[in-house]
Design a protein around this motif. Sequence first.
Motif, short mmCIF file in Angstrom:
data_model
loop_
_atom_site.label_atom_id
_atom_site.label_comp_id
_atom_site.label_asym_id
_atom_site.label_seq_id
_atom_site.Cartn_x
_atom_site.Cartn_y
_atom_site.Cartn_z
N THR A 99 17.14 -14.71 87.03
CA THR A 99 15.96 -15.53 86.75
C THR A 99 15.21 -15.77 88.05
O THR A 99 15.76 -16.35 88.98
N TYR A 100 13.98 -15.31 88.11
CA TYR A 100 13.19 -15.45 89.32
C TYR A 100 12.06 -16.42 89.05
O TYR A 100 11.16 -16.12 88.28
N LYS A 101 12.12 -17.58 89.69
CA LYS A 101 11.13 -18.63 89.45
C LYS A 101 10.14 -18.61 90.60
O LYS A 101 10.32 -19.26 91.62
N TYR A 102 9.08 -17.84 90.39
CA TYR A 102 8.13 -17.61 91.47
C TYR A 102 7.21 -18.80 91.68
O TYR A 102 6.74 -19.43 90.73
N ILE A 103 6.95 -19.07 92.95
CA ILE A 103 5.93 -20.02 93.38
C ILE A 103 4.76 -19.20 93.89
O ILE A 103 4.94 -18.30 94.72
N PHE A 104 3.57 -19.51 93.36
CA PHE A 104 2.39 -18.73 93.70
C PHE A 104 1.52 -19.45 94.72
O PHE A 104 1.43 -20.69 94.72
N GLY A 105 0.85 -18.65 95.55
CA GLY A 105 -0.21 -19.20 96.37
C GLY A 105 -1.46 -19.41 95.53
O GLY A 105 -1.51 -19.05 94.35
N THR A 106 -2.48 -20.00 96.15
CA THR A 106 -3.70 -20.33 95.41
C THR A 106 -4.71 -19.19 95.36
O THR A 106 -5.73 -19.32 94.71
N GLY A 107 -4.40 -18.09 96.03
CA GLY A 107 -5.24 -16.90 95.90
C GLY A 107 -6.26 -16.74 97.01
O GLY A 107 -6.71 -17.71 97.62
N THR A 108 -6.61 -15.48 97.27
CA THR A 108 -7.69 -15.12 98.19
C THR A 108 -8.63 -14.19 97.44
O THR A 108 -8.19 -13.18 96.88
N ARG A 109 -9.91 -14.55 97.46
CA ARG A 109 -10.91 -13.70 96.79
C ARG A 109 -11.38 -12.65 97.78
O ARG A 109 -11.97 -12.97 98.82
N LEU A 110 -11.13 -11.39 97.46
CA LEU A 110 -11.55 -10.28 98.30
C LEU A 110 -12.81 -9.65 97.74
O LEU A 110 -12.89 -9.35 96.54
N LYS A 111 -13.78 -9.46 98.63
CA LYS A 111 -15.01 -8.77 98.26
C LYS A 111 -15.12 -7.55 99.16
O LYS A 111 -15.16 -7.68 100.38
N VAL A 112 -15.18 -6.38 98.55
CA VAL A 112 -15.35 -5.14 99.31
C VAL A 112 -16.79 -4.70 99.15
O VAL A 112 -17.25 -4.42 98.03
N GLY B 40 -7.50 -23.95 92.09
CA GLY B 40 -6.88 -24.67 93.20
C GLY B 40 -5.38 -24.75 93.15
O GLY B 40 -4.75 -25.29 94.05
N HIS B 41 -4.77 -24.18 92.07
CA HIS B 41 -3.31 -24.28 91.94
C HIS B 41 -2.61 -22.93 91.84
O HIS B 41 -1.40 -22.88 91.79
N GLY B 42 -3.32 -21.84 91.77
CA GLY B 42 -2.62 -20.59 91.53
C GLY B 42 -1.99 -20.62 90.14
O GLY B 42 -2.51 -21.24 89.21
N LEU B 43 -0.83 -19.97 89.99
CA LEU B 43 -0.09 -19.99 88.73
C LEU B 43 1.12 -20.89 88.90
O LEU B 43 1.80 -20.83 89.94
N ARG B 44 1.42 -21.69 87.89
CA ARG B 44 2.57 -22.58 87.95
C ARG B 44 3.46 -22.36 86.74
O ARG B 44 2.97 -22.27 85.61
N LEU B 45 4.76 -22.32 86.98
CA LEU B 45 5.73 -22.03 85.94
C LEU B 45 5.95 -23.24 85.04
O LEU B 45 6.23 -24.35 85.52
N ILE B 46 5.84 -23.02 83.72
CA ILE B 46 6.02 -24.11 82.75
C ILE B 46 7.45 -24.12 82.23
O ILE B 46 8.18 -25.10 82.33
N HIS B 47 7.86 -23.00 81.62
CA HIS B 47 9.21 -22.83 81.09
C HIS B 47 9.57 -21.36 81.22
O HIS B 47 8.69 -20.51 81.32
#
Lengths: 114, 110
Positions: A99-112, B40-47
């Motif tokens: 089980t991999y419970k990923y934490i995500f960053g808030t993102g970077t918008r790239l414009k090429v 402002g939060h990206g993706l967050r795991l619910i379940h």
Amino acid sequence: DQQVKQNSPSLSVQEGRISILNCDYTNSMFDYFLWYKKYPAEGPTFLISISSIKDKNEDGRFTVFLNKSAKHLSLHIVPSQPGDSAVYFCAASPSSEGTYKYIFGTGTRLKVLA
Amino acid sequence: DAGITQSPRHKVTETGTPVTLRCHQTENHRYMYWYRQDPGHGLRLIHYSYGVKDTDKGEVSDGYSVSRSKTEDFLLTLESATSSQTSVYFCAISRSYEQYFGPGTRLTVT
């Protein structure tokens, strides 16, 4: 507190040049890292992954570098193309037994730019 | 393409009503996940689920419940929707440590 940070909300790059997207994390237990590209109104598209036993992984135009001591990873896109314009997310997870419970960053918008 | 579909793709509902979102996969993956994406939060795991009838909470589980009675289906239920649950919801599956996402459901709670 944000465990995964993408400190640049946006980035503009000329077509054909290199795009470098950065991601920093704070949890030393993170061992698996993913990068995604996301277009509006679509789901995130998986791009490339890396685990902590490596410091580099390459797939075509995409290369991910991992610096565990600095808790930093980066995604390099070479050469950049207009179709690469999207929001890019990095994600990190600790080791687990399946089980991999990923934490995500808030993102970077790239414009090429063409 | 990870063979993931989500339904409905768009939904507008009123505060206080129950809502169920469905995630369906065709590849028999054991692990399935529900995330929400907000500015402002990206993706967050619910379940998440690690097998039929085996589920556990993620980072933002309050106000949500899940069920998995078949390998291919993972349901997310908002028992009594609130405006703070207006969001885009994504389902994902794992292949090894890589996760692949569905197309998303845009939910608006008025």
